[in-house]
Write a protein that holds these residues in place. Structure first.
Motif, PDB file in Angstrom:
ATOM      1  N   LEU A   8       0.828  -1.210   0.000  1.00  0.00           N
ATOM      2  CA  LEU A   8       0.000   0.000   0.000  1.00  0.00           C
ATOM      3  C   LEU A   8       0.861   1.258   0.000  1.00  0.00           C
ATOM      4  O   LEU A   8       0.561   2.239  -0.687  1.00  0.00           O
ATOM      5  CB  LEU A   8      -0.929  -0.011   1.213  1.00  0.00           C
ATOM      6  N   THR A   9       1.949   1.231   0.775  1.00  0.00           N
ATOM      7  CA  THR A   9       2.870   2.369   0.802  1.00  0.00           C
ATOM      8  C   THR A   9       3.495   2.578  -0.565  1.00  0.00           C
ATOM      9  O   THR A   9       3.632   3.721  -1.033  1.00  0.00           O
ATOM     10  CB  THR A   9       3.967   2.145   1.851  1.00  0.00           C
ATOM     11  N   ALA A  46       0.908   4.117  -2.900  1.00  0.00           N
ATOM     12  CA  ALA A  46       0.705   5.532  -2.593  1.00  0.00           C
ATOM     13  C   ALA A  46       1.888   6.359  -3.082  1.00  0.00           C
ATOM     14  O   ALA A  46       1.716   7.455  -3.639  1.00  0.00           O
ATOM     15  CB  ALA A  46       0.508   5.715  -1.092  1.00  0.00           C
ATOM     16  N   GLY A  72       1.620   6.761  -6.724  1.00  0.00           N
ATOM     17  CA  GLY A  72       0.543   7.687  -7.067  1.00  0.00           C
ATOM     18  C   GLY A  72       0.968   9.137  -6.914  1.00  0.00           C
ATOM     19  O   GLY A  72       0.712   9.972  -7.786  1.00  0.00           O
ATOM     20  N   PHE A  73       1.654   9.440  -5.801  1.00  0.00           N
ATOM     21  CA  PHE A  73       2.145  10.802  -5.596  1.00  0.00           C
ATOM     22  C   PHE A  73       3.217  11.164  -6.627  1.00  0.00           C
ATOM     23  O   PHE A  73       3.279  12.301  -7.102  1.00  0.00           O
ATOM     24  CB  PHE A  73       2.705  10.960  -4.188  1.00  0.00           C
ATOM     25  N   THR A 102       5.925  12.164  -0.907  1.00  0.00           N
ATOM     26  CA  THR A 102       6.634  11.095  -1.615  1.00  0.00           C
ATOM     27  C   THR A 102       7.897  10.691  -0.861  1.00  0.00           C
ATOM     28  O   THR A 102       8.211   9.502  -0.720  1.00  0.00           O
ATOM     29  CB  THR A 102       6.989  11.539  -3.039  1.00  0.00           C
ATOM     30  N   LEU A 152       7.015   8.627   2.211  1.00  0.00           N
ATOM     31  CA  LEU A 152       6.603   7.260   1.873  1.00  0.00           C
ATOM     32  C   LEU A 152       7.773   6.428   1.375  1.00  0.00           C
ATOM     33  O   LEU A 152       7.826   5.214   1.598  1.00  0.00           O
ATOM     34  CB  LEU A 152       5.506   7.304   0.809  1.00  0.00           C
TER      35      LEU A 152
END
Length: 345
Positions: free
Chosen positions: A14-15, A18, A21-22, A52, A55
């Motif tokens: 999930l990290t 994400a 995505g960023f 970003t 993460l």
């Protein structure tokens, strides 16, 4: 795989998603000239870069380490393109005010249409005593409030916006140039006047742009193309552009007007429910100043909160004496910004 190991693997996935995505949003922001939808991402480049990085850091110890390194480097490079809007982190140069020229000042303020503390605005104007003031979100209530300083700023123009909220205004202590008249541009988004600065005529403009795509900002800039291009050889323009300095929207305004965008004074806007300290360090730098011709910008400073969701920006500039011919090379560079949060004497 144990239950704990499966949970960690799921969190890593999930990290990673994400982070990617960023990163994609960051990349899209560099293609704002292709479509205004991409440019909307550019306004949050600072925030997306930091997210970003945060993460990517924990992923460096796992199976996604190569992707994390790539994302980390990309985010740092993206963040580097925004450092001009972080005056406390940028290189400063304190330059003495020229002894042979008058130093003028311009105060840019988004008043907020329903500001609960209008007397703070009038008090700030009285203390800073700028030569010219550019104002945004001039609603009906502000017509009355600004009337209290009509004696100090008799030369003025207020332009209504169709919704009665987002109008602009331009106030001046100095007279309009002989034979000229102030004017409101389409739909009250821009006010322009030619002001006489001790014999030097300067076009001064107040501008207020709408929000980025999917709102009407892109269309609005196109509508203002003609009045922007009509600004004289020596001009200064300020306003709430709802666009950060590195955005395609801000660059488009500069290109259409033939002006140079002043290095940012720093973040000026954040949602009004959030504290001022966040606005100064994590807000968006969307109040811009443009100039050209004989205008030489010396400094800019964010001032104190006056009840708006924007911070006021005070700019100091000089002009060539009336006997000097206009200079060919535009010198609108921020020469001194060593105290970005305090008004200058």
């Amino acid at each position: 795989m144990t239950t704990g190991g499966a949970r960690l693997s799921m969190m890593a996935q999930l990290t990673f998603l994400a982070m990617m995505g960023f990163s994609a949003a960051l990349l899209a922001g560099f293609f704002g000239t292709l479509h205004p939808a991409f440019d909307s991402f550019s306004h949050f480049r600072m925030h997306l870069s930091v997210l970003t990085v945060l993460l990517a850091l924990p992923l460096l110890a796992g199976s996604y380490r190569l992707q994390a390194v790539a994302a980390l480097v990309f985010a740092i490079v993206c963040l580097a393109t925004t450092t001009s809007a972080l005056p406390r982190l940028s290189t400063q140069q304190a330059v003495a005010k020229p002894a042979d020229r008058i130093v003028y000042s311009l105060l840019q303020m988004n008043l907020r249409f329903n500001n609960p503390t209008p007397k703070k605005v009038l008090s700030l104007i009285g203390r800073t005593n700028p030569d010219v003031i550019t104002l945004d979100e001039v609603s009906g209530m502000w017509t009355k409030e600004l009337g209290y300083i009509a004696g100090a700023y008799p030369y003025r123009i207020l332009c209504d916006y169709p919704n009665g909220i987002f109008g602009v205004a331009l106030l001046s202590r100095r007279p309009f140039a002989a034979g000229t008249a102030p004017r409101c541009e389409p739909r009250g988004a821009m006010a322009t006047a030619t002001i006489d600065f001790n014999g030097v005529p300067v076009d001064v403009a107040a501008i207020h742009l709408s929000w980025p795509w999917p709102k009407e900002q892109y269309w609005q800039i196109g509508q203002l193309a003609e009045p922007l291009a009509a600004l004289g050889e020596t001009a200064i323009m300020a306003g709430d552009c709802n666009a950060v300095p590195w955005s395609a929207a801000a660059r488009r305004v500069a290109r259409l007007s033939g002006m140079t965008l002043m290095p940012s004074a720093g973040p000026t806007w954040i949602h009004r429910t959030l504290p001022d300290v966040l606005r100064r360090y994590a807000g968006l730098p969307i109040d811009q100043v443009f100039s050209k011709g004989g205008v030489t910008i010396l400094s800019s400073a964010r001032l104190e909160d006056t009840g708006s969701d924007h911070l006021p920006v005070l700019v100091e500039f000089t002009l060539p004496p009336a006997s000097d011919p206009p200079e060919d090379a535009h010198k609108s560079a921020l020469a001194a910004n060593d105290a970005p949060d305090k008004p200058r004497s």
